[in-house]
Design an enzyme around this catalytic site. Structure first.
Site, short mmCIF file in Angstrom:
data_model
loop_
_atom_site.label_atom_id
_atom_site.label_comp_id
_atom_site.label_asym_id
_atom_site.label_seq_id
_atom_site.Cartn_x
_atom_site.Cartn_y
_atom_site.Cartn_z
N ASP A 1 0.89 -1.40 -0.04
CA ASP A 1 0.09 -0.02 0.23
C ASP A 1 0.82 1.07 0.09
O ASP A 1 2.04 1.02 0.35
CB ASP A 1 -0.97 -0.05 1.08
CG ASP A 1 -1.67 1.39 1.49
OD1 ASP A 1 -2.27 1.61 0.50
OD2 ASP A 1 -1.41 2.04 2.70
N ASP B 1 -0.38 5.30 1.06
CA ASP B 1 -0.46 6.08 1.97
C ASP B 1 -0.49 5.43 3.47
O ASP B 1 -1.16 4.27 3.49
CB ASP B 1 -1.67 6.80 1.66
CG ASP B 1 -1.82 7.71 0.31
OD1 ASP B 1 -2.11 8.90 0.61
OD2 ASP B 1 -1.48 7.18 -0.68
N ASP C 1 -1.45 -0.77 5.98
CA ASP C 1 -1.72 -0.19 7.10
C ASP C 1 -3.24 -0.20 7.80
O ASP C 1 -3.55 0.42 8.84
CB ASP C 1 -1.24 1.23 7.13
CG ASP C 1 -1.97 2.28 6.49
OD1 ASP C 1 -2.36 2.04 5.29
OD2 ASP C 1 -2.53 3.18 7.19
#
Length: 213
Positions: free
Chosen positions: A8, A10, A166
């Site tokens: 991922d 961001d 995250d």
């Protein structure tokens, strides 16, 4: 160690929160709407910029007005998305070491395609081989399509591959893709929240992506 890492962007590789919040609030202000706090924007991100703006505008905002806010956001973010954004401490070195060890590295993001490409070119030009953002011809996460496209472009299969993210969206994406998921604890979600969404493997620091797995 895994052979292929699908990241991922961001909250995982880059701390983009301040620039996302700045562009969100600029767009809201241009339309005479109240601004949002950093913590609110933190909770809004993960499902792409359209969902971010839909959550940021006041409840009951007509869709055509929301589209105007989204357009202002996109233009502003393309011009200011690098104002304060930086890799999390240790990320650049970890990516370099993974690359030196012969690993395949890719990014899949719900950030719109142009911004995803620009950020990866700017910060990870020598390590991230493939960067896939939101575009009309491919379903965004948590659908497995972007992960499968990244694997296809890398020319590898799922064996030896891991997804690193995250958020709860990342956990669902990994699950839908049939990949194990490492949840990082320096991003936009708390460990307790990730645990409640089924996380089982964690990295407290970027270094642990190499040392612990």
């Amino acid at each position: 160690m895994y052979k292929t890492y699908i990241f991922d962007l961001d909250g995982t590789l880059l701390n983009t929160l301040n620039d996302l919040a700045s562009s969100t609030n600029y767009a809201l202000q241009q339309m005479g709407m109240p601004v949002r706090s950093i913590d609110e924007v933190r909770q809004f991100v993960g499902n792409g910029v359209r969902v971010l703006i839909e959550k940021a505008v006041p409840k009951g905002t007509p869709m055509d007005v929301t589209e105007q806010v989204l357009g202002i956001f996109r233009k502003h973010y393309l011009e200011h998305g690098l104002d304060t954004t930086q890799p999390y401490p240790g990320i650049t070195d970890v990516l370099r070491r993974l690359k030196e060890n012969g690993c395949n590295l890719a990014v899949v993001s719900n950030k719109f395609y142009a911004a995803t490409q620009e950020l990866c070119r700017t910060f990870f030009p020598d390590t991230i081989e493939i960067a896939i953002g939101e575009r009309e011809d491919i379903r965004r996460k948590p659908a497995p399509d972007t992960v499968e496209e990244a694997l296809r472009q890398l020319g590898v299969g799922k064996e030896g591959a891991v997804y690193v993210g995250d958020s709860e969206v990342d956990l669902m994406t990994a699950r839908n893709s049939g990949l194990p998921c490492i949840s990082v604890l320096w991003g936009f979600r708390e460990r307790s929240f990730l645990e409640s969404n089924g996380a089982t493997m964690y990295a407290k620091t970027p270094q642990e992506l190499i040392d612990s797995f």
